[in-house]
Design an enzyme around this catalytic site. Structure first.
Site, PDB file in Angstrom:
ATOM      1  N   ASP A   1       0.727  -1.180   0.013  1.00  0.00           N
ATOM      2  CA  ASP A   1       0.262  -0.005   0.473  1.00  0.00           C
ATOM      3  C   ASP A   1       0.960   1.284   0.133  1.00  0.00           C
ATOM      4  O   ASP A   1       0.589   1.983  -0.889  1.00  0.00           O
ATOM      5  CB  ASP A   1      -0.838   0.004   1.088  1.00  0.00           C
ATOM      6  CG  ASP A   1      -1.958   0.625   1.354  1.00  0.00           C
ATOM      7  OD1 ASP A   1      -2.439   1.316  -0.211  1.00  0.00           O
ATOM      8  OD2 ASP A   1      -2.652   0.942   2.318  1.00  0.00           O
TER       9      ASP A   1
ATOM     10  N   VAL B   1       1.342  -7.443   6.451  1.00  0.00           N
ATOM     11  CA  VAL B   1       1.156  -7.214   8.240  1.00  0.00           C
ATOM     12  C   VAL B   1      -0.594  -7.949   8.677  1.00  0.00           C
ATOM     13  O   VAL B   1      -0.451  -7.994   9.609  1.00  0.00           O
ATOM     14  CB  VAL B   1       0.220  -5.498   7.739  1.00  0.00           C
ATOM     15  CG1 VAL B   1       0.164  -5.300   9.064  1.00  0.00           C
ATOM     16  CG2 VAL B   1       1.887  -4.531   8.037  1.00  0.00           C
TER      17      VAL B   1
HETATM   18  N1  AR6 Z   1       5.243  -5.407  -4.954  1.00  0.00           N
HETATM   19  C1  AR6 Z   1       4.610  -6.864  -4.579  1.00  0.00           C
HETATM   20  N2  AR6 Z   1       4.369  -7.174  -3.299  1.00  0.00           N
HETATM   21  C2  AR6 Z   1       4.994  -6.368  -2.194  1.00  0.00           C
HETATM   22  C3  AR6 Z   1       5.044  -5.245  -2.570  1.00  0.00           C
HETATM   23  C4  AR6 Z   1       5.577  -4.827  -3.273  1.00  0.00           C
HETATM   24  N3  AR6 Z   1       6.139  -3.582  -3.881  1.00  0.00           N
HETATM   25  N4  AR6 Z   1       5.275  -5.039  -0.846  1.00  0.00           N
HETATM   26  C5  AR6 Z   1       5.003  -5.761  -0.242  1.00  0.00           C
HETATM   27  N5  AR6 Z   1       4.780  -6.689  -1.162  1.00  0.00           N
HETATM   28  P1  AR6 Z   1       0.872  -5.979   3.525  1.00  0.00           P
HETATM   29  P2  AR6 Z   1      -1.323  -6.964   4.079  1.00  0.00           P
HETATM   30  C6  AR6 Z   1       3.800  -7.869  -0.682  1.00  0.00           C
HETATM   31  O1  AR6 Z   1       1.536  -6.377   4.420  1.00  0.00           O
HETATM   32  O2  AR6 Z   1      -0.716  -7.751   4.586  1.00  0.00           O
HETATM   33  C7  AR6 Z   1      -0.612  -1.806   5.016  1.00  0.00           C
HETATM   34  O3  AR6 Z   1      -0.209  -1.465   6.080  1.00  0.00           O
HETATM   35  C8  AR6 Z   1       4.511  -8.416   0.407  1.00  0.00           C
HETATM   36  O4  AR6 Z   1       5.650  -9.499   0.782  1.00  0.00           O
HETATM   37  O5  AR6 Z   1       1.395  -4.663   1.937  1.00  0.00           O
HETATM   38  O6  AR6 Z   1      -2.985  -6.838   2.965  1.00  0.00           O
HETATM   39  C9  AR6 Z   1      -2.021  -1.928   4.730  1.00  0.00           C
HETATM   40  O7  AR6 Z   1      -2.496  -0.177   4.676  1.00  0.00           O
HETATM   41  C10 AR6 Z   1       3.261  -9.784   1.607  1.00  0.00           C
HETATM   42  O8  AR6 Z   1       3.523 -10.765   0.955  1.00  0.00           O
HETATM   43  O9  AR6 Z   1      -0.538  -6.416   3.614  1.00  0.00           O
HETATM   44  C11 AR6 Z   1      -2.633  -2.411   5.071  1.00  0.00           C
HETATM   45  O10 AR6 Z   1      -3.259  -1.774   7.059  1.00  0.00           O
HETATM   46  C12 AR6 Z   1       2.165  -8.908   0.460  1.00  0.00           C
HETATM   47  O11 AR6 Z   1       2.588  -7.968  -0.324  1.00  0.00           O
HETATM   48  C13 AR6 Z   1      -1.970  -3.687   5.853  1.00  0.00           C
HETATM   49  O12 AR6 Z   1      -0.611  -3.381   4.839  1.00  0.00           O
HETATM   50  C14 AR6 Z   1       0.937  -8.445   0.971  1.00  0.00           C
HETATM   51  O13 AR6 Z   1       2.062  -7.852   2.177  1.00  0.00           O
HETATM   52  C15 AR6 Z   1      -2.746  -5.128   5.262  1.00  0.00           C
HETATM   53  O14 AR6 Z   1      -1.829  -5.654   5.040  1.00  0.00           O
END
Ligand code: AR6
Length: 171
Positions: free
Chosen positions: A35, A121
């Protein structure tokens, strides 16, 4: 059969596709993880458009422009927080994928890329999340012409391997 699900190992903000999906939270006002990366790359106009949407309940999705991203649109969806697996997490995760795909269809997106929603997260175990994602996407593609291709965007090699195995063992 034509392969309509592909796996890429990349930073999703670099993908020049019709839509990338954001793993957002219910406020749609940004956060960490993917995000944060999407908002940083898209620039401040994305936050402005998100503010006007007034949030998004878990399991639903909203669409915006991509602004400075190479992707034309961002589909913001909210996956569930993992609470042990008995709080409707799988139903909500599947719904997040399905509703994102429905928006992609209605906006005529040929190619859409998903991050591994909820697996950072929000703590959803990666193997279960991959299984739900692949089976929901396959079910959707079975009765929709668009999107033509869905990219599963893995941020690390372990997730790439997991997706490969899951795809091999599903459908
Ligand atoms: N490109 C592709 N995948 C990614 C990237 C990227 N640039 N960065 C991280 N990931 P998360 P959630 C992967 O925590 O669990 C936020 O604060 C990462 O390795 O981004 O759905 C929002 O505002 C992981 O496997 O999302 C919400 O509050 C995946 O993306 C909360 O986090 C998802 O990790 C959402 O949590």
């Amino acid at each position: 059969m034509l392969r309509r699900i592909e796996i890429v190992t990349d930073d999703i903000t670099r993908l020049a596709v019709d839509a990338i999906v954001n793993a957002a939270n219910e406020s749609l006002l940004g956060g960490g993880g993917v995000d944060g990366a999407i908002h940083r790359a898209a620039g401040p106009k994305l936050l402005e458009e998100c503010r006007a949407l007034g949030g998004c309940p878990t399991g639903e999705a909203r669409i915006t422009n991509g602004y400075r991203l190479p992707a034309r649109h961002v589909i913001h969806t909210v996956g569930p927080v993992w609470r042990g697996g008995t709080a409707g997490e799988e139903r909500l995760l599947r719904s997040a994928y399905r509703q994102s795909l429905m928006l992609a269809t209605s906006h005529r997106c040929e190619t859409v890329a998903f991050p591994a929603i909820s697996t950072g997260v929000y703590g959803y175990p990666k193997p279960q999340a991959a299984q739900a994602a692949v089976s929901e996407i396959l079910a959707y593609l079975g009765c929709a012409e668009l999107p033509r291709t869905v990219l599963l965007c893995a941020f690390d090699e372990a997730t790439t391997v997991l997706y490969r195995e899951t795809l091999k063992n599903t459908g």
